[in-house]
Design a protein around this motif. Structure first.
Motif, PDB file in Angstrom:
ATOM      1  N   HIS A  80      -7.450  -2.063 -10.138  1.00  0.00           N
ATOM      2  CA  HIS A  80      -6.343  -1.134  -9.915  1.00  0.00           C
ATOM      3  C   HIS A  80      -6.242  -0.100 -11.016  1.00  0.00           C
ATOM      4  CE1 HIS A  80      -3.570  -2.976 -12.941  1.00  0.00           C
ATOM      5  NE2 HIS A  80      -4.311  -4.031 -12.720  1.00  0.00           N
ATOM      6  N   ARG A  85      -3.741   3.218  -7.247  1.00  0.00           N
ATOM      7  CA  ARG A  85      -4.820   2.803  -6.346  1.00  0.00           C
ATOM      8  C   ARG A  85      -5.217   1.369  -6.697  1.00  0.00           C
ATOM      9  NH1 ARG A  85      -6.090   8.187  -4.745  1.00  0.00           N
ATOM     10  NH2 ARG A  85      -7.682   7.558  -3.274  1.00  0.00           N
ATOM     11  N   TYR A  86      -5.509   0.561  -5.693  1.00  0.00           N
ATOM     12  CA  TYR A  86      -5.909  -0.815  -5.984  1.00  0.00           C
ATOM     13  C   TYR A  86      -6.762  -1.375  -4.859  1.00  0.00           C
ATOM     14  CZ  TYR A  86      -2.567  -2.416  -2.505  1.00  0.00           C
ATOM     15  OH  TYR A  86      -1.903  -2.614  -1.315  1.00  0.00           O
ATOM     16  N   ARG A  87      -7.554  -2.373  -5.214  1.00  0.00           N
ATOM     17  CA  ARG A  87      -8.321  -3.102  -4.215  1.00  0.00           C
ATOM     18  C   ARG A  87      -8.300  -4.571  -4.573  1.00  0.00           C
ATOM     19  NH1 ARG A  87     -13.700  -4.836  -2.799  1.00  0.00           N
ATOM     20  NH2 ARG A  87     -14.501  -4.407  -4.868  1.00  0.00           N
ATOM     21  N   ARG A 147       0.839  -1.207   0.000  1.00  0.00           N
ATOM     22  CA  ARG A 147       0.000   0.000   0.000  1.00  0.00           C
ATOM     23  C   ARG A 147       0.875   1.259   0.000  1.00  0.00           C
ATOM     24  NH1 ARG A 147      -4.969   0.356  -1.814  1.00  0.00           N
ATOM     25  NH2 ARG A 147      -5.595  -1.484  -0.641  1.00  0.00           N
ATOM     26  N   ASP A 191      -6.522   1.357   3.704  1.00  0.00           N
ATOM     27  CA  ASP A 191      -6.739   1.121   2.276  1.00  0.00           C
ATOM     28  C   ASP A 191      -7.499   2.277   1.625  1.00  0.00           C
ATOM     29  OD1 ASP A 191      -9.006   0.649   3.741  1.00  0.00           O
ATOM     30  OD2 ASP A 191      -9.495  -1.254   2.790  1.00  0.00           O
ATOM     31  N   TYR A 192      -7.166   3.505   2.045  1.00  0.00           N
ATOM     32  CA  TYR A 192      -7.842   4.677   1.454  1.00  0.00           C
ATOM     33  C   TYR A 192      -7.790   4.626  -0.069  1.00  0.00           C
ATOM     34  CZ  TYR A 192      -3.411   6.561  -0.035  1.00  0.00           C
ATOM     35  OH  TYR A 192      -2.220   6.713  -0.697  1.00  0.00           O
ATOM     36  N   SER A 193      -6.709   4.092  -0.607  1.00  0.00           N
ATOM     37  CA  SER A 193      -6.565   4.086  -2.067  1.00  0.00           C
ATOM     38  C   SER A 193      -7.183   2.841  -2.696  1.00  0.00           C
ATOM     39  CB  SER A 193      -5.098   4.221  -2.457  1.00  0.00           C
ATOM     40  OG  SER A 193      -4.351   3.101  -2.026  1.00  0.00           O
ATOM     41  N   GLY A 249       1.289   4.062  -2.755  1.00  0.00           N
ATOM     42  CA  GLY A 249       1.071   5.442  -2.330  1.00  0.00           C
ATOM     43  C   GLY A 249       2.082   6.401  -2.936  1.00  0.00           C
ATOM     44  N   SER A 283     -11.416   8.692  -1.461  1.00  0.00           N
ATOM     45  CA  SER A 283     -11.022   8.265  -2.801  1.00  0.00           C
ATOM     46  C   SER A 283     -10.375   9.410  -3.578  1.00  0.00           C
ATOM     47  CB  SER A 283     -12.220   7.705  -3.567  1.00  0.00           C
ATOM     48  OG  SER A 283     -13.121   8.744  -3.899  1.00  0.00           O
ATOM     49  N   GLU A 311      -4.480  11.674  -2.052  1.00  0.00           N
ATOM     50  CA  GLU A 311      -3.214  10.981  -2.231  1.00  0.00           C
ATOM     51  C   GLU A 311      -2.593  10.792  -0.848  1.00  0.00           C
ATOM     52  OE1 GLU A 311      -2.193   9.796  -5.035  1.00  0.00           O
ATOM     53  OE2 GLU A 311      -3.651  10.795  -6.337  1.00  0.00           O
ATOM     54  N   LEU A 328     -12.170   2.720  -5.150  1.00  0.00           N
ATOM     55  CA  LEU A 328     -12.231   3.126  -6.553  1.00  0.00           C
ATOM     56  C   LEU A 328     -13.689   3.322  -6.915  1.00  0.00           C
ATOM     57  CD1 LEU A 328      -9.707   0.409  -7.721  1.00  0.00           C
ATOM     58  CD2 LEU A 328      -9.211   2.824  -7.502  1.00  0.00           C
TER      59      LEU A 328
END
Lengths: 199, 259
Positions: A160, A149-151, A140, B194-196, A144, B239, B242, B199
């Motif tokens: 992603h 960004r990914y899940r 992560r 996991d803020y990023s 960053g 979302s 940064e 999506l």
């Protein structure tokens, strides 16, 4: 015998520098890292040959960096295509001056064998290309600093964003593109050319 | 450093028994299956939450000052710009003093994700995931899931309509929710690990170029619960950030595995 010893010493040196984040790349350069360098983040990467080294070892040469995972069906092959397409637009001398690193967002599955299989399948020259995975807990933060960004989904796949990030020799972001595929963003290619031509 | 954090995680329960302060800073939450307000295509039956422990209150200015004193690389005058933007801790009087705009018991704000993450790691914890945060924040004072109650939703939304130029209250003033957690609503926004990962499909900031493949895989998230504006706002805010960003109303708390 001699090469074996050399190899051992190299590994020992790499291990030593990876284990001392207080002195990143100390063997390579004495100047401190710029404040905006992504290498401010300690990030041990294990590559397709099973070698582990902090990505700070790459300091000294511009790098083209992206994040991917080997079991990805859709965008990730395009990331490799993009890297290859950009390489094709460089002279052989320029090619030697830029490293390409694809960092896995799926370290649980992307062991050296999985990474190696992509290298072999896509016929990547490991003189220039490195496919590598960080420890799970570091993904992560790596994403960053690279602005990715990914899940992870329940089935192990990932959603992603895809980006190619151009780093200068000190790890500062020079340019980025989210345009993937075999026809790369001309402005981005130009930035890579400039970085690869700098003395 | 991660290995150190892992070691600390193993040792912490023992330390917690030895010193009551450590133990009472967190509260344990039971696991369960949770229906997120976000529509996860890959988890239609709900998100599974393992038991975990969450800080009762957000991290305060005083606590964060102790952290930057011990780890000076996180002082605002020394932090690497890749980890924190220029406004990081800008409301403090100096790099090592809080001053009148940052009272000790107020939640710390103007912190980046990297700084929040480093704080939690330094005490053998981590930031909660979005799912853990949403799960804990679904509770009101008596119910573990109050989200269907229009009165509760109204109360949360009322906070968002308050002007943000007034001083932040101190932490711990609110009545604990059914789990014993305080200040999840109505005080500050909070970083998640996991803020990023959020999506959101409504997010089209980078979609001007038709050739840009913004998302890989099964597509973006969408809202399952359109009435739940409070959660929607949280997700939209996270979302859009940064990792080096900091804002006047964004703080954090830490989580760790259940003992």
């Amino acid at each position: 015998m001699k090469p074996a010893i050399l190899k051992f010493l190299t590994i020992a040196a790499l291990a030593a520098s990876a284990a001392s984040p207080a002195a990143p790349g100390a063997a390579k350069t004495a100047t401190p890292l710029p404040s905006d360098s992504v290498y401010q983040l300690p990030l041990p990467l294990t590559d397709q040959d099973g070698r582990t080294a902090d990505w700070r070892q790459r300091r000294g040469k511009p790098q083209l960096v992206s994040m991917f995972y080997t079991s990805c069906q859709y965008i990730c092959p395009l990331i490799v295509d993009s890297g290859k397409a950009i390489e094709r637009q460089l002279t052989p001398t320029q090619q030697k001056r830029v490293g390409i690193v694809l960092i896995s967002m799926d370290p649980a599955r992307d062991n050296p064998a999985a990474l190696r299989s992509v290298v072999d399948k896509r016929k990547l020259d490991t003189q220039r290309w490195t496919l590598a995975a960080p420890p799970v807990a570091d993904v992560r933060a790596a994403a960053g600093v690279l602005g990715v960004r990914y899940r992870q989904l329940a089935d192990g796949e990932f959603n992603h964003t895809s980006a190619l990030v151009l780093l200068d020799a000190d790890g500062r972001v020079l340019a980025r593109t989210e345009k993937m595929g075999s026809r790369p963003d001309p402005e981005f290619v130009e930035a890579v050319r400039r970085a690869a031509s700098a003395p | 450093m991660r290995r150190l954090a892992a070691t600390l995680m193993v040792l912490l329960p023992i330390a917690g028994i030895a010193g009551g302060v450590t133990a009472s800073r967190y509260v344990g939450l039971p696991g369960g299956t949770f229906r997120s307000a976000l529509q996860y295509e890959d988890a239609k039956a709900g998100v599974r939450i393992a038991p975990f422990a969450l800080m009762r209150e957000p991290v305060t200015n005083a606590q964060f000052l102790a952290f930057v004193t011990k780890h000076p690389q996180w002082r605002r005058d020394r932090v690497a710009s890749v980890f924190a933007e220029s406004r990081y801790l800008s409301h403090w009087r100096s790099a090592t003093e809080l001053g009148p705009a940052a009272l000790p018991q107020q939640p710390v704000t103007w912190v980046s994700w990297f700084a929040a993450d480093a704080y939690c790691q330094s005490i053998g914890a981590r930031l909660p995931t979005w799912s853990q945060w949403e799960y804990a924040a679904a509770a009101d004072e008596t119910r573990r899931d109050a989200r269907q109650d229009p009165a509760w939703r109204e109360r949360i939304l009322a906070w968002y309509s308050r002007p943000s130029n007034t001083a932040l209250p101190r932490t711990g003033l609110q009545t604990p929710n059914a789990y014993g957690v305080q200040d999840l609503h109505g005080l500050v926004w909070e970083w998640t690990d996991d803020y990023s990962a959020l999506l959101v499909s409504g997010d089209n900031r980078n979609q001007g170029d038709a050739d840009t493949a913004k998302f890989c895989g099964a597509g973006a998230l969408s809202m399952d619960d359109r009435e739940n504006y409070a959660v929607l706002m949280r997700v939209a805010m996270l979302s859009s950030l940064e990792g080096a960003d900091a804002t006047a109303n964004l703080g954090f708390r830490c989580a760790r595995s259940a003992k």
